[in-house]
Write an enzyme that holds these catalytic residues in place. Structure first.
Site, PDB file in Angstrom:
ATOM      1  N   TYR A 145     -11.835 -16.329  22.154  1.00 14.31           N
ATOM      2  CA  TYR A 145     -11.757 -16.431  20.719  1.00 14.31           C
ATOM      3  C   TYR A 145     -13.217 -16.625  19.772  1.00 14.31           C
ATOM      4  CZ  TYR A 145     -11.346 -18.867  16.629  1.00 14.31           C
ATOM      5  OH  TYR A 145     -11.311 -18.615  14.588  1.00 14.31           O
ATOM      6  N   ALA A 147     -15.247 -14.700  21.464  1.00 13.32           N
ATOM      7  CA  ALA A 147     -15.649 -13.718  21.535  1.00 13.32           C
ATOM      8  C   ALA A 147     -14.746 -12.290  20.865  1.00 13.32           C
ATOM      9  CB  ALA A 147     -15.102 -12.233  22.917  1.00 13.32           C
ATOM     10  N   ALA A 148     -13.680 -12.870  20.354  1.00 12.85           N
ATOM     11  CA  ALA A 148     -13.152 -12.472  19.196  1.00 12.85           C
ATOM     12  C   ALA A 148     -13.592 -11.968  18.029  1.00 12.85           C
ATOM     13  CB  ALA A 148     -11.379 -12.083  18.985  1.00 12.85           C
ATOM     14  N   ILE A 178     -12.031 -26.903   9.707  1.00  8.66           N
ATOM     15  CA  ILE A 178     -11.568 -27.289   8.947  1.00  8.66           C
ATOM     16  C   ILE A 178     -10.220 -27.514   8.639  1.00  8.66           C
ATOM     17  CG2 ILE A 178     -10.441 -25.367   6.519  1.00  8.66           C
ATOM     18  CD1 ILE A 178     -13.044 -25.212   6.200  1.00  8.66           C
TER      19      ILE A 178
END
Length: 241
Positions: A145, A147-148, A178
């Site tokens: 995640y 890296a994306a 959040i």
């Protein structure tokens, strides 16, 4: 009246972004994979919000949806995505590991690239493309995640260069923690929440309206000389210069 498209507009940050643009008098198209969620959000937010369901990471679905999307576009906001590892079993083989990485890359990077490319001819001068990254792109621990989301930030630099001659800006917002989103599903514990809040300098969690307000600014006339940037909205949990 501006035409705005918000991917992932049915819940969380995307819903807050759609609500903010609608309140400002814009016409908003929200997209996502769940027709029922999109329909409810559109009904809740009023007649200026229209749902168009499709999977933004599926080239065929993006192409098929084009006839339902605005022919002229002023603002494109990429809120689709998320950490597809959350709730998934740990990969037990190389093929499962590859599938887990592909899932995160498709959900967070490919979705933005496909929709932006499809709608590029419709973007109007003075417009804006705004994508979501994450604090995870700048910290260890999030693997695929993170890296994306880092790839989203890198892609945005090329996008900004491509759009700049047409006076269209391209920026990224990297939120911290959040609340009131589906991101953590049911995996957020009170202890983890306390830890994340303690990392901030403002001693509070972020909320979707914090991000929506920055999106509105980046899409406003006041921000037309801001492009190729990543803005960190995390209450100081990640400090920068």
């Amino acid at each position: 009246m501006r035409q705005v498209v918000v991917t992932g507009g049915g819940t969380g940050i995307g819903r807050a972004v759609a609500a903010a643009f609608a309140a400002a008098g814009d016409q908003v198209t929200i997209t996502g994979r769940r027709p029922d969620v999109l329909a409810k959000t559109a009904a809740d937010l009023g007649p200026s919000v229209r749902p168009v369901p499709f999977d933004a990471a599926d080239p065929a679905q993006v192409a098929a949806a084009l006839s339902e999307l605005p022919p002229r576009l002023h603002v494109l906001v990429h809120c689709a995505g998320g950490n597809t590892d959350i709730g998934a079993p740990d990969p037990a083989s190389l093929s499962e590991l590859a599938a887990a990485w592909h899932a995160n890359l498709n959900a967070n990077v490919l979705s933005a690239v496909l929709v932006t490319t499809a709608l590029r001819p419709r973007l109007q001068p003075g417009g804006a493309v705004i994508s979501l990254s994450s604090i995870a792109a700048h910290r260890a621990g999030a693997a695929a995640y993170g890296a994306a989301k880092a790839a989203v930030e890198a892609w945005n630099l090329t996008l900004a260069a491509d759009l700049g001659p047409d006076r269209i800006t391209a920026n990224v917002i990297a939120p911290g923690y959040i609340e009131d989103t589906e991101f953590f599903r049911d995996r957020m514990t009170p202890q983890r929440r306390e830890t994340l809040i303690a990392q901030t300098l403002t001693a509070r969690p972020g909320n979707p309206s914090d991000i929506a307000g920055v999106v509105l600014f980046l899409a406003s006339p006041a921000a037309t000389h801001i492009t190729a940037q990543t803005l960190h909205i995390n209450g100081g949990a990640l400090s920068g210069r």
